[in-house]
Each structure stands twice: as C-alpha cells, then as structure tokens.
Design a protein around this motif. Sequence first.
Motif, PDB file in Angstrom:
ATOM      1  N   THR A   2       0.839  -1.264   0.043  1.00 55.32           N
ATOM      2  CA  THR A   2      -0.026   0.132   0.033  1.00 55.32           C
ATOM      3  C   THR A   2       0.881   1.331   0.003  1.00 55.32           C
ATOM      4  OG1 THR A   2      -1.735  -1.237   1.181  1.00 55.32           O
ATOM      5  CG2 THR A   2      -1.773   1.336   1.385  1.00 55.32           C
ATOM      6  N   PHE A   3       1.615   1.362   1.000  1.00 55.66           N
ATOM      7  CA  PHE A   3       2.597   2.659   1.033  1.00 55.66           C
ATOM      8  C   PHE A   3       3.951   2.516   0.033  1.00 55.66           C
ATOM      9  CE2 PHE A   3       0.848   2.227   5.360  1.00 55.66           C
ATOM     10  CZ  PHE A   3      -0.011   3.524   5.344  1.00 55.66           C
ATOM     11  N   GLY A   4       4.191   1.530  -0.230  1.00 51.70           N
ATOM     12  CA  GLY A   4       5.184   1.314  -1.398  1.00 51.70           C
ATOM     13  C   GLY A   4       4.540   1.912  -2.603  1.00 51.70           C
ATOM     14  N   LEU A   5       3.431   1.384  -3.140  1.00 51.57           N
ATOM     15  CA  LEU A   5       2.852   1.923  -4.367  1.00 51.57           C
ATOM     16  C   LEU A   5       2.467   3.579  -4.255  1.00 51.57           C
ATOM     17  CD1 LEU A   5       0.821  -0.897  -5.414  1.00 51.57           C
ATOM     18  CD2 LEU A   5       2.984  -0.482  -6.318  1.00 51.57           C
ATOM     19  N   LEU A   6       1.816   3.779  -3.192  1.00 51.00           N
ATOM     20  CA  LEU A   6       1.566   5.318  -2.854  1.00 51.00           C
ATOM     21  C   LEU A   6       2.882   6.278  -2.882  1.00 51.00           C
ATOM     22  CD1 LEU A   6      -0.487   7.531  -2.003  1.00 51.00           C
ATOM     23  CD2 LEU A   6       0.027   6.985   0.303  1.00 51.00           C
ATOM     24  N   LEU A   7       3.871   5.586  -2.457  1.00 48.93           N
ATOM     25  CA  LEU A   7       5.268   6.317  -2.366  1.00 48.93           C
ATOM     26  C   LEU A   7       5.657   6.704  -3.762  1.00 48.93           C
ATOM     27  CD1 LEU A   7       7.739   7.473  -0.725  1.00 48.93           C
ATOM     28  CD2 LEU A   7       8.628   5.139  -0.825  1.00 48.93           C
ATOM     29  N   LEU A   8       5.860   5.438  -4.403  1.00 47.03           N
ATOM     30  CA  LEU A   8       6.597   5.393  -5.644  1.00 47.03           C
ATOM     31  C   LEU A   8       5.716   6.134  -6.853  1.00 47.03           C
ATOM     32  CD1 LEU A   8       8.961   2.314  -5.663  1.00 47.03           C
ATOM     33  CD2 LEU A   8       9.457   4.484  -5.056  1.00 47.03           C
ATOM     34  N   GLY A   9       4.606   5.192  -6.806  1.00 46.66           N
ATOM     35  CA  GLY A   9       3.451   5.580  -7.836  1.00 46.66           C
ATOM     36  C   GLY A   9       2.759   7.165  -7.960  1.00 46.66           C
ATOM     37  N   VAL A  10       2.692   7.601  -6.654  1.00 46.52           N
ATOM     38  CA  VAL A  10       1.857   8.800  -6.547  1.00 46.52           C
ATOM     39  C   VAL A  10       3.031  10.011  -6.195  1.00 46.52           C
ATOM     40  CG1 VAL A  10       0.328  10.411  -5.567  1.00 46.52           C
ATOM     41  CG2 VAL A  10       0.157   7.768  -5.959  1.00 46.52           C
ATOM     42  N   PHE A  11       3.745   9.997  -5.064  1.00 47.43           N
ATOM     43  CA  PHE A  11       4.479  11.223  -4.742  1.00 47.43           C
ATOM     44  C   PHE A  11       5.929  11.470  -5.340  1.00 47.43           C
ATOM     45  CE2 PHE A  11       1.699  10.343  -0.856  1.00 47.43           C
ATOM     46  CZ  PHE A  11       0.987  11.658  -0.733  1.00 47.43           C
ATOM     47  N   VAL A  12       6.674  10.083  -5.560  1.00 45.45           N
ATOM     48  CA  VAL A  12       7.917  10.076  -6.264  1.00 45.45           C
ATOM     49  C   VAL A  12       7.716  10.416  -7.485  1.00 45.45           C
ATOM     50  CG1 VAL A  12       9.852   8.910  -6.948  1.00 45.45           C
ATOM     51  CG2 VAL A  12       9.203   8.557  -4.804  1.00 45.45           C
ATOM     52  N   ALA A  13       6.583  10.027  -8.277  1.00 48.50           N
ATOM     53  CA  ALA A  13       5.976  10.102  -9.498  1.00 48.50           C
ATOM     54  C   ALA A  13       5.842  11.585  -9.762  1.00 48.50           C
ATOM     55  CB  ALA A  13       4.822   9.300  -9.985  1.00 48.50           C
ATOM     56  N   MET A  14       5.613  12.240  -8.612  1.00 48.89           N
ATOM     57  CA  MET A  14       4.871  13.712  -8.817  1.00 48.89           C
ATOM     58  C   MET A  14       6.262  14.501  -9.082  1.00 48.89           C
ATOM     59  SD  MET A  14       2.010  14.299  -6.209  1.00 48.89           S
ATOM     60  CE  MET A  14       1.585  15.919  -6.513  1.00 48.89           C
ATOM     61  N   THR A  15       7.446  14.224  -8.366  1.00 53.14           N
ATOM     62  CA  THR A  15       8.549  14.887  -8.531  1.00 53.14           C
ATOM     63  C   THR A  15       9.429  14.199  -9.813  1.00 53.14           C
ATOM     64  OG1 THR A  15       9.603  13.434  -6.970  1.00 53.14           O
ATOM     65  CG2 THR A  15       8.855  15.276  -6.222  1.00 53.14           C
ATOM     66  N   ALA A  16       9.659  13.043  -9.766  1.00 57.90           N
ATOM     67  CA  ALA A  16      10.386  12.517 -10.915  1.00 57.90           C
ATOM     68  C   ALA A  16       9.686  12.759 -12.338  1.00 57.90           C
ATOM     69  CB  ALA A  16      10.415  11.153 -10.596  1.00 57.90           C
ATOM     70  N   GLY A  17       8.467  12.881 -12.217  1.00 56.65           N
ATOM     71  CA  GLY A  17       7.866  12.936 -13.522  1.00 56.65           C
ATOM     72  C   GLY A  17       8.056  14.347 -14.149  1.00 56.65           C
ATOM     73  N   ILE A  18       8.433  15.479 -13.538  1.00 55.83           N
ATOM     74  CA  ILE A  18       8.541  16.711 -13.889  1.00 55.83           C
ATOM     75  C   ILE A  18       9.987  17.202 -13.640  1.00 55.83           C
ATOM     76  CG2 ILE A  18       6.151  17.022 -13.628  1.00 55.83           C
ATOM     77  CD1 ILE A  18       6.930  19.016 -11.094  1.00 55.83           C
ATOM     78  N   VAL A  19      10.755  16.404 -13.158  1.00 59.76           N
ATOM     79  CA  VAL A  19      12.169  17.049 -13.049  1.00 59.76           C
ATOM     80  C   VAL A  19      12.967  17.151 -14.055  1.00 59.76           C
ATOM     81  CG1 VAL A  19      12.642  15.921 -10.821  1.00 59.76           C
ATOM     82  CG2 VAL A  19      13.196  14.883 -12.667  1.00 59.76           C
ATOM     83  N   LEU A  20      12.672  16.742 -15.061  1.00 61.70           N
ATOM     84  CA  LEU A  20      13.407  16.869 -16.507  1.00 61.70           C
ATOM     85  C   LEU A  20      12.893  18.416 -17.284  1.00 61.70           C
ATOM     86  CD1 LEU A  20      13.601  13.260 -18.037  1.00 61.70           C
ATOM     87  CD2 LEU A  20      15.321  14.698 -16.616  1.00 61.70           C
TER      88      LEU A  20
END
Length: 456
Positions: free
Chosen positions: A338-356
Amino acid sequence: MSETARPSTRADRRPARTAAISGFFGTTLEYYDFLIYGTAAALYFGPVFFPGNSYATLLSLGSIGVAYVARPFGAIVWGHLGDRIGRKRILLAILLTMGVATFLVGCVPSTAAIGPAAPVILICLRVVQGISAGGEQAGSALLALEHAPDNRRGFYTSWTQGGSQLGNFLAFVVFVPLAAVLPESAMSAWGWRIPFWASAVVVLVTFFLRRRLSEPPVRRQLEREGLASKVPLLAVLRDHRAAVVRIVLASVCIAPAGLVYIFGLSYGTTVVGLGKTGLLNLVSAASLLMVVTQPLFGLLSDRIGRKPVFVVGAAGTAVTVPLWLNGLRAGNWLQIYTFGLLLLGVFVAMTAGIVLATFLEMFPADIRFSGMAVSFTTGIVVTGFIPAIAQSMIQADPHDLTPISWLFAGIMVVSGAAIASARETARIPTAELGMSRRRTKTGPAGNVESSLVKPR
C-alpha cells in the motif's frame, strides 16, 4: 532572441509526439542496459570473466561501477556537442554508442577462450555504456521539450522518465523466462547473452523515430542567428551557477526509489526474512504504475505550474517513507504494498515525472544540453550513495529505522526548497526560457519596455 512559433495544430504536434516516443524508448534502452548488466554481473560474469579468482564476484560487481564514473565525462562531452552542432545528430550518436556497446557485451568471449583480454574488453564496453548514458536522458528530454507546444512541455518531457521505469521493469523480468526455460549450464555459457542482443530491437525502433525528427525550432533559430555558444559549459558555470546548485540539490528527489529498489530488497530479505519474489513484484508493479502516473503529473504541472506539483510530491514522499519503512520492518505485506505503491506511484512520480522539464527550463537554448546534462548527472552521482548511507545508519540497531526516516525527510525538504526558491517556468515561452527581463526605459504611453538578457 525572438519568440519562435509553437505547434498549434494536430499535424504540427507530430514532431513533439515523435520526440516524446523516441525519448521514451531511448531512456528505456539506457536503464534496461544498465540493469541487465548488473544482473548478469551478479549472477554470471564471475565464472565467465574472472574464473579461478577468489574475488570473482567482487570483481564482477565492481565492473558495474565504472559506468557511473564515466557518466559525468559523457555528460560534458555530449552536452558540449549537443549545444555546438545540434540535438538530433548527437542523440543519434548517443543511441548508437549505447546500442553497439550493449550488443557487444553479449558477444565478448569468455576468459577461457581468449584469456585476460576478455575482462579488459568487458570493462571497456562498460565505460562506453557509461559515457553514452551521460547524455541520453538529458538529451532525450531536451528534444521532447524543444519540440513541444509551450503549454505541454511537462507532459511530453515526462515520457522520458516513463521510459526509465519501463527499462527497470524489463530488466527485472527479462532473465526470468530464460532461467525457467534454459538449464543453468546453458544460462552460464550463453543464455545470459540473449538480453544484451535483444536490446538491438529497441535501438532500431528508436533510431528510426529519431531519424524522422528535425532540429527543434529554437535550435534552428540559434543557428540562423549565429548565437550558438562556443564553450557551453563555461557559460553554464559562469552565468547559471544558481541553477546548477538547485538541480544538484533537487535531483535527490529520486532517492526514495533507491530506498525501495535497493535498500528495501536487501533489508527485507536479510533482516526481516521476507521472500525476494514479493519484494521484486513490488518493484515491478511500482515501475509500471509510474509509467502511467508520471505523464499525468507532467500534464498537471502544465496546468498549475511545476513548483506546486514538485513541492506536494516532496512533502508526500517525506510523510510516506516512514509509513513504508514501518511496514517493511514489521513484515506486513499489506502495508509494504500500500505505502510502497503510494510512495513511488504517486509522490515520487510527482517529482520524478517533472524534474526533466523543470531542470531544462532553467537554461537558455544555447547552453541547455550542457547545463542539464552536467548538473543532473552530478546530482545522480550524489543520489547513488544514499542507499549506502541509509544502510550505515542502522548498523548499530537494524530494527531502528527512525534515522532513515529523518534522513529522507531532510532530503525531501532540501529538494523541495531548491525548487520552491526557483522561478516558475511552466508558462514562459520556450524561446525565453533561461532568460531574465531587464528594464530599459519607459515608453511614450508610460509602459515599461524590457529586453531579455541572460542572467549573470
């Protein structure tokens, strides 16, 4: 520099889509190549290239790291060439360099066949892989950004990051069917070579897509006006030091992925006693989820701005890391997933998806490749040490994960602050990115006329 007309019709958006797709597959190839090398080194390279050596496994794993040492040098070289002679040709060169090196790794004869030359050739090819990787991700994202409409740069650029996640997924699963079908003796002799040869398919697809692209409009304008920087890296370090520092600090936003992929796998199996399959399934599921969510957050950042998306992602990551660590320590699969998918699939994706997109938009066109490649690669090198730092923090008491929670809270605060203090760039026209406005005079109607200048 005058503003360049941006794509407006569906037909005009085709170069942006092609650039985004080529960036997706190019980064897929980069991460696939990097990770299959690591898997092969851990499982097969010892007896093949370092037979009879008591340090065979150590030498084999050590060969992985030479690519990371070479990566910053690749960033300098490719960034300079990309700013001097154009994006398209350099990205084709990067792609072929990585593709040929990876294919040839699968062709290197064993030490039993050709003697000590075998490991030397292997390490040289790994260095070439690292040099190539130093420019691929930054260059792919740059091509997508400069072809994209002004109001869709975050979306199109995010596909480059999505490719990295697909590469992670493919590298995790590619050895599974081979190991299931082939006997161990065949895998050790030649089966491990198949994933390296298979990368040629991705190279051909990406090469075909990139061949169809033209130079981005903003780059063509630089060439027409003779404004290409002669020494781009020098201009980056002289005029854009603040952007470089921000990017290095903000790049650590991707560190939580390493926490799950590397630290989590090691801690979960050795300390908690969890099965490898369950943790690998989490990594695979999270990678696929991020392929989907990162473009959505890229699109959101086009609507509301880069800074709010990034800051919310950083804050959410800081809060979710301890929840995931508690589930891992307790061996609770429901919490881990639950928290692994929330961590990576949502919050890390929010930062990593727009860093470039966020990082590229900090530099003007004439030095954008160099500025991004060198800054981001430096940040990635720093980020690579964080899993080891996390491990060292629990040596005294492996069951106390609180120090790691505080470590990542601090990391995300630094990362979020670096972007929060930067200029919002989502709505700036592509031709004006990296420039600042300077007042010159008051016009006849009382309005302030301004000109665009590079920051000093």
